[in-house]
Design a protein around this motif. Sequence first.
Motif, mmCIF file in Angstrom:
data_model
loop_
_atom_site.group_PDB
_atom_site.id
_atom_site.type_symbol
_atom_site.label_atom_id
_atom_site.label_comp_id
_atom_site.label_asym_id
_atom_site.label_seq_id
_atom_site.Cartn_x
_atom_site.Cartn_y
_atom_site.Cartn_z
ATOM 1 N N MET A 216 0.825 -1.217 0.000
ATOM 2 C CA MET A 216 0.000 0.000 0.000
ATOM 3 C C MET A 216 0.857 1.263 0.000
ATOM 4 O O MET A 216 0.450 2.294 -0.539
ATOM 5 C CB MET A 216 -0.958 -0.027 1.199
ATOM 6 N N ARG A 217 2.045 1.180 0.570
ATOM 7 C CA ARG A 217 2.964 2.323 0.483
ATOM 8 C C ARG A 217 3.418 2.529 -0.955
ATOM 9 O O ARG A 217 3.544 3.663 -1.431
ATOM 10 C CB ARG A 217 4.166 2.097 1.399
ATOM 11 N N VAL A 218 3.693 1.431 -1.659
ATOM 12 C CA VAL A 218 4.047 1.527 -3.075
ATOM 13 C C VAL A 218 2.881 2.122 -3.857
ATOM 14 O O VAL A 218 3.066 2.996 -4.716
ATOM 15 C CB VAL A 218 4.420 0.139 -3.641
ATOM 16 N N LEU A 219 1.678 1.670 -3.558
ATOM 17 C CA LEU A 219 0.481 2.172 -4.241
ATOM 18 C C LEU A 219 0.324 3.678 -4.012
ATOM 19 O O LEU A 219 0.025 4.439 -4.941
ATOM 20 C CB LEU A 219 -0.745 1.416 -3.736
ATOM 21 N N GLY A 220 0.508 4.114 -2.773
ATOM 22 C CA GLY A 220 0.421 5.537 -2.474
ATOM 23 C C GLY A 220 1.500 6.330 -3.172
ATOM 24 O O GLY A 220 1.275 7.456 -3.631
ATOM 25 N N SER A 221 2.707 5.743 -3.278
ATOM 26 C CA SER A 221 3.820 6.415 -3.928
ATOM 27 C C SER A 221 3.547 6.651 -5.410
ATOM 28 O O SER A 221 3.764 7.749 -5.932
ATOM 29 C CB SER A 221 5.094 5.575 -3.754
ATOM 30 N N LEU A 222 3.047 5.650 -6.092
ATOM 31 C CA LEU A 222 2.854 5.786 -7.540
ATOM 32 C C LEU A 222 1.629 6.631 -7.897
ATOM 33 O O LEU A 222 1.566 7.227 -8.979
ATOM 34 C CB LEU A 222 2.789 4.416 -8.208
ATOM 35 N N ALA A 223 0.626 6.704 -7.015
ATOM 36 C CA ALA A 223 -0.601 7.447 -7.322
ATOM 37 C C ALA A 223 -0.535 8.913 -6.913
ATOM 38 O O ALA A 223 -1.324 9.729 -7.404
ATOM 39 C CB ALA A 223 -1.795 6.778 -6.643
ATOM 40 N N SER A 224 0.380 9.286 -6.040
ATOM 41 C CA SER A 224 0.449 10.652 -5.533
ATOM 42 C C SER A 224 0.778 11.637 -6.654
ATOM 43 O O SER A 224 1.795 11.504 -7.333
ATOM 44 C CB SER A 224 1.510 10.764 -4.436
ATOM 45 N N ASN A 225 -0.113 12.618 -6.836
ATOM 46 C CA ASN A 225 0.089 13.679 -7.842
ATOM 47 C C ASN A 225 0.392 13.119 -9.229
ATOM 48 O O ASN A 225 1.196 13.693 -9.980
ATOM 49 C CB ASN A 225 1.224 14.608 -7.396
ATOM 50 N N ASN A 226 -0.255 12.021 -9.578
ATOM 51 C CA ASN A 226 -0.023 11.379 -10.870
ATOM 52 C C ASN A 226 -1.382 10.976 -11.453
ATOM 53 O O ASN A 226 -1.838 9.844 -11.264
ATOM 54 C CB ASN A 226 0.877 10.148 -10.680
ATOM 55 N N PRO A 227 -2.050 11.893 -12.174
ATOM 56 C CA PRO A 227 -3.421 11.630 -12.647
ATOM 57 C C PRO A 227 -3.561 10.360 -13.481
ATOM 58 O O PRO A 227 -4.544 9.622 -13.329
ATOM 59 C CB PRO A 227 -3.740 12.882 -13.479
ATOM 60 N N LYS A 228 -2.591 10.101 -14.367
ATOM 61 C CA LYS A 228 -2.692 8.892 -15.193
ATOM 62 C C LYS A 228 -2.614 7.629 -14.339
ATOM 63 O O LYS A 228 -3.340 6.651 -14.591
ATOM 64 C CB LYS A 228 -1.582 8.889 -16.242
ATOM 65 N N ALA A 229 -1.758 7.660 -13.350
ATOM 66 C CA ALA A 229 -1.664 6.502 -12.458
ATOM 67 C C ALA A 229 -2.917 6.370 -11.611
ATOM 68 O O ALA A 229 -3.381 5.245 -11.350
ATOM 69 C CB ALA A 229 -0.432 6.647 -11.564
ATOM 70 N N GLN A 230 -3.474 7.497 -11.163
ATOM 71 C CA GLN A 230 -4.711 7.447 -10.374
ATOM 72 C C GLN A 230 -5.825 6.746 -11.155
ATOM 73 O O GLN A 230 -6.582 5.935 -10.593
ATOM 74 C CB GLN A 230 -5.165 8.863 -10.014
ATOM 75 N N ILE A 231 -5.928 7.061 -12.442
ATOM 76 C CA ILE A 231 -6.971 6.441 -13.268
ATOM 77 C C ILE A 231 -6.778 4.933 -13.325
ATOM 78 O O ILE A 231 -7.744 4.153 -13.177
ATOM 79 C CB ILE A 231 -6.947 7.052 -14.688
ATOM 80 N N LYS A 232 -5.554 4.487 -13.529
ATOM 81 C CA LYS A 232 -5.276 3.049 -13.607
ATOM 82 C C LYS A 232 -5.576 2.351 -12.276
ATOM 83 O O LYS A 232 -6.126 1.243 -12.251
ATOM 84 C CB LYS A 232 -3.817 2.816 -14.013
#
Length: 428
Positions: free
Chosen positions: A209-225
């Motif tokens: 979940m820390r990895v998930l939070g890292s990749l999604a933070s301030n990254n709209p394209k990653a948030q969508i995925k």
Amino acid sequence: MSGKHVVVLLGSVLILGCLQVAAATEMDNKTSEFVATDEWQTIGEGQAIPRGLHVRINLQTGLKEAKLLDESERGTALQSQPDDQKARQDDDNEPLALDYKPDIIEESIRRVKEQKKSYAELRKAYKEFQKNFRTDGELIVQLIDQYRNFSRTPLESEMRSKLDCLENLEYLLHQIDNALMFIDNGGLEDVLLPIVVNDTNTSLRVSAMRVLGSLASNNPKAQIKVFEKNFGSHLAQILTSSGNAAEISAALHAFGALLRKFPLAQQRVLSTSGTQALIKVLQSPDVELRSKAKVVTLISDLVLEKRSVLEAGKDDPEASTTMAQYVLLEFEPWLKTQGFCLTLDTVLAKEFLQLLEQPEVVEQFATALETTEDMCISTWSQSSGLRHALLTVRNRYANSADEYRLEVSQMLAQLCERLFNKSKHTEL
């Protein structure tokens, strides 16, 4: 005297004169002072030279030469001299014979050999570095493949390697391009989703979940995925059921990274299980106060986000699409329906003693109270427990010598003045 004797006598005189001249010349070379200039000059055999000159062997002629030091060389030479030697330098003008100095050629050759050796070692190290060098993209693909090759069944022997792999990914995926490469190479499906949904090891779930939070933070394209893979509901389930502080903290981090500045995800996740999960964390007696403070901070951030977008959209016609998404978002009504106002009142009334030594946590709760004040004032203004809790903490901090605690105390005083009618409560 015969002519023959005269010739012999004259020859003897000439030879003696030449020997005297040669001896005098040699003596002059040894005793005469070498006058240095900025140009290289040949040093006579046995000739003494003063201190502080740049001396070399001319490799073409084999003769010793000397000149004055350049400015840069002079500064370096002065810095390298001990203090007591500097103090004696002006008074000590005794010439130094070159014959008594170390052999310059041998010293120069030794230094050149050392430099060549160092250079060779550097080249070897650089080649080794090039051989082992990996770009971020190559490392990410390698880490994904490494995780795919782990056993499907949990093995204790692999646990350390799995955690190291996730820790490296957490560091790499802060960068937007790295996060998207991880996603494009199947990292969500093959690494994170199986851990978050099915793995029973708490440490692995926390790391994932820390990895998930890292990749999604301030990254709209990653948030969508992440949203498309339904991580929102899985995180909500963890928040609802877990009592582990580290797991809740990691889940809140990933949950917030997914939802912030993403109104569609807020609409879909918070309208179903998301809001309920946040309130459940606040209601749980097993969750520490710091984790509850993170919950109210996330709630406060999402409420303020909608307000700021709607306010800014009034003067920006191009933001109409974004505004429409936020207009449909009814987070505050969902909070009221799930009992947020009464729940936060109860948390502070029961657990305020823990706040007496945690001013940063007090500030988080005070900010959330201010943000949601209009929504909950009818409940909070009638709560004697909340009023007692806020006044107790405020009074404790008001008598502190710490500047930060004094600022928090003033913040609480203003909040109390708005929540509780000052004219009816003279002790304020």
